[in-house]
Design a protein around this motif. Sequence first.
Motif, PDB file in Angstrom:
ATOM      1  N   SER A 100       0.840  -1.469   0.016  1.00  0.00           N
ATOM      2  CA  SER A 100      -0.048  -0.160  -0.130  1.00  0.00           C
ATOM      3  C   SER A 100       0.966   1.237  -0.080  1.00  0.00           C
ATOM      4  N   VAL A 101       0.734   2.021  -1.084  1.00  0.00           N
ATOM      5  CA  VAL A 101       1.485   3.229  -1.083  1.00  0.00           C
ATOM      6  C   VAL A 101       0.460   4.561  -0.900  1.00  0.00           C
ATOM      7  N   THR A 102       0.470   5.361  -0.087  1.00  0.00           N
ATOM      8  CA  THR A 102      -0.263   6.605  -0.126  1.00  0.00           C
ATOM      9  C   THR A 102       0.363   7.739  -0.164  1.00  0.00           C
ATOM     10  N   GLU A 103       0.095   8.707  -1.323  1.00  0.00           N
ATOM     11  CA  GLU A 103       0.965   9.781  -1.507  1.00  0.00           C
ATOM     12  C   GLU A 103       0.224  10.962  -1.400  1.00  0.00           C
ATOM     13  N   LEU A 104       0.732  12.078  -0.841  1.00  0.00           N
ATOM     14  CA  LEU A 104      -0.122  13.281  -0.629  1.00  0.00           C
ATOM     15  C   LEU A 104       0.528  14.377  -1.581  1.00  0.00           C
ATOM     16  N   SER A 105      -0.263  14.878  -2.458  1.00  0.00           N
ATOM     17  CA  SER A 105       0.222  16.006  -3.216  1.00  0.00           C
ATOM     18  C   SER A 105      -0.731  17.133  -3.278  1.00  0.00           C
ATOM     19  N   GLY A 106      -0.570  18.160  -2.470  1.00  0.00           N
ATOM     20  CA  GLY A 106      -1.381  19.291  -2.364  1.00  0.00           C
ATOM     21  C   GLY A 106      -2.521  18.800  -1.533  1.00  0.00           C
ATOM     22  N   ASP A 107      -3.738  18.916  -2.180  1.00  0.00           N
ATOM     23  CA  ASP A 107      -5.136  18.437  -1.480  1.00  0.00           C
ATOM     24  C   ASP A 107      -5.371  17.412  -2.045  1.00  0.00           C
ATOM     25  N   THR A 108      -4.617  16.464  -2.606  1.00  0.00           N
ATOM     26  CA  THR A 108      -5.007  15.130  -3.262  1.00  0.00           C
ATOM     27  C   THR A 108      -3.986  14.132  -2.705  1.00  0.00           C
ATOM     28  N   ILE A 109      -4.970  12.871  -2.349  1.00  0.00           N
ATOM     29  CA  ILE A 109      -4.307  11.722  -1.783  1.00  0.00           C
ATOM     30  C   ILE A 109      -4.500  10.662  -2.750  1.00  0.00           C
ATOM     31  N   THR A 110      -3.215  10.024  -3.216  1.00  0.00           N
ATOM     32  CA  THR A 110      -3.461   8.918  -4.206  1.00  0.00           C
ATOM     33  C   THR A 110      -3.125   7.519  -3.539  1.00  0.00           C
ATOM     34  N   HIS A 111      -4.012   6.660  -3.418  1.00  0.00           N
ATOM     35  CA  HIS A 111      -3.832   5.575  -2.488  1.00  0.00           C
ATOM     36  C   HIS A 111      -3.736   4.481  -3.712  1.00  0.00           C
ATOM     37  N   THR A 112      -2.453   3.766  -3.745  1.00  0.00           N
ATOM     38  CA  THR A 112      -2.192   2.607  -4.779  1.00  0.00           C
ATOM     39  C   THR A 112      -2.015   1.423  -3.930  1.00  0.00           C
ATOM     40  N   MET A 113      -2.632   0.354  -4.276  1.00  0.00           N
ATOM     41  CA  MET A 113      -2.803  -0.890  -3.603  1.00  0.00           C
ATOM     42  C   MET A 113      -2.221  -1.847  -4.664  1.00  0.00           C
ATOM     43  N   MET A 114      -1.169  -2.813  -4.410  1.00  0.00           N
ATOM     44  CA  MET A 114      -0.299  -3.593  -5.329  1.00  0.00           C
ATOM     45  C   MET A 114      -0.610  -5.049  -4.881  1.00  0.00           C
ATOM     46  N   MET A 115      -0.883  -5.957  -5.314  1.00  0.00           N
ATOM     47  CA  MET A 115      -0.988  -7.527  -4.914  1.00  0.00           C
ATOM     48  C   MET A 115      -0.640  -8.247  -6.379  1.00  0.00           C
ATOM     49  N   GLY A 116       0.627  -8.912  -6.308  1.00  0.00           N
ATOM     50  CA  GLY A 116       0.956  -9.559  -7.564  1.00  0.00           C
ATOM     51  C   GLY A 116       0.879  -8.696  -8.662  1.00  0.00           C
ATOM     52  N   ASP A 117       0.322  -8.859  -9.620  1.00  0.00           N
ATOM     53  CA  ASP A 117       0.470  -8.011 -10.648  1.00  0.00           C
ATOM     54  C   ASP A 117      -0.955  -7.233 -10.955  1.00  0.00           C
ATOM     55  N   LEU A 118      -1.922  -7.347  -9.929  1.00  0.00           N
ATOM     56  CA  LEU A 118      -3.079  -6.589  -9.791  1.00  0.00           C
ATOM     57  C   LEU A 118      -2.660  -5.129  -9.053  1.00  0.00           C
ATOM     58  N   THR A 119      -3.186  -3.902  -9.603  1.00  0.00           N
ATOM     59  CA  THR A 119      -3.132  -2.647  -9.274  1.00  0.00           C
ATOM     60  C   THR A 119      -4.431  -2.195  -9.024  1.00  0.00           C
ATOM     61  N   CYS A 120      -4.541  -1.570  -7.833  1.00  0.00           N
ATOM     62  CA  CYS A 120      -5.889  -0.642  -7.521  1.00  0.00           C
ATOM     63  C   CYS A 120      -5.367   0.722  -7.282  1.00  0.00           C
ATOM     64  N   LYS A 121      -6.012   1.587  -7.900  1.00  0.00           N
ATOM     65  CA  LYS A 121      -5.465   3.257  -7.327  1.00  0.00           C
ATOM     66  C   LYS A 121      -6.738   3.842  -7.111  1.00  0.00           C
ATOM     67  N   ARG A 122      -6.804   4.590  -6.095  1.00  0.00           N
ATOM     68  CA  ARG A 122      -7.979   5.277  -5.618  1.00  0.00           C
ATOM     69  C   ARG A 122      -7.391   6.783  -5.286  1.00  0.00           C
ATOM     70  N   ILE A 123      -8.205   7.688  -6.044  1.00  0.00           N
ATOM     71  CA  ILE A 123      -7.670   9.017  -5.926  1.00  0.00           C
ATOM     72  C   ILE A 123      -8.788  10.076  -4.834  1.00  0.00           C
ATOM     73  N   SER A 124      -8.468  10.634  -3.856  1.00  0.00           N
ATOM     74  CA  SER A 124      -9.196  11.420  -2.928  1.00  0.00           C
ATOM     75  C   SER A 124      -8.745  12.823  -2.747  1.00  0.00           C
ATOM     76  N   LYS A 125      -9.773  13.720  -2.689  1.00  0.00           N
ATOM     77  CA  LYS A 125      -9.477  15.085  -2.503  1.00  0.00           C
ATOM     78  C   LYS A 125      -9.841  15.632  -1.141  1.00  0.00           C
ATOM     79  N   ARG A 126      -9.035  16.545  -0.703  1.00  0.00           N
ATOM     80  CA  ARG A 126      -9.567  16.960   0.748  1.00  0.00           C
ATOM     81  C   ARG A 126     -10.669  18.009   0.721  1.00  0.00           C
ATOM     82  N   VAL A 127     -11.634  17.622   1.452  1.00  0.00           N
ATOM     83  CA  VAL A 127     -12.862  18.454   1.575  1.00  0.00           C
ATOM     84  C   VAL A 127     -12.964  19.437   2.635  1.00  0.00           C
TER      85      VAL A 127
END
Length: 127
Positions: A100-127
């Motif tokens: 799991s990699v959670t990266e903060l850039s300004g008001d945006t958080i990108t959460h990337t989860m990797m398992m084997g060759d599968l990747t799921c990316k979720r992007i959230s904005k500060r409210v």
Amino acid sequence: MSFTGKYELQSQENFEPFMKALGLPDDQIQKGKDIKSTTEIVQDGKKFKVTVTTGSRVLKNEFTIGEECEIEMLTGEKAKAIVQMEGNNKLIANVKGLKSVTELSGDTITHTMMMGDLTCKRISKRV
């Protein structure tokens, strides 16, 4: 840079196949994919409290950078992990074969989860 704040999910990639691979039941996946989850992060130095609310489901995790902790996974299973910080804006954890990699850039958080060759990316904005 502080992670503290409340974030709302804006978009996600590869959510369904990733959750299926994690072993979540189809009905939970269907419910989860249409709900805008909110993530609340409270950072106090190296200590973090993370609360993810998806509909009626609330997932809470607390950890200190570099120290072993118990993480509740999306499946409800608990596992030991050590969360590391890279730079001042990236949190990295390896839990039971899931990276799991959670990266903060300004008001945006990108959460990337990797398992084997599968990747799921979720992007959230500060409210």
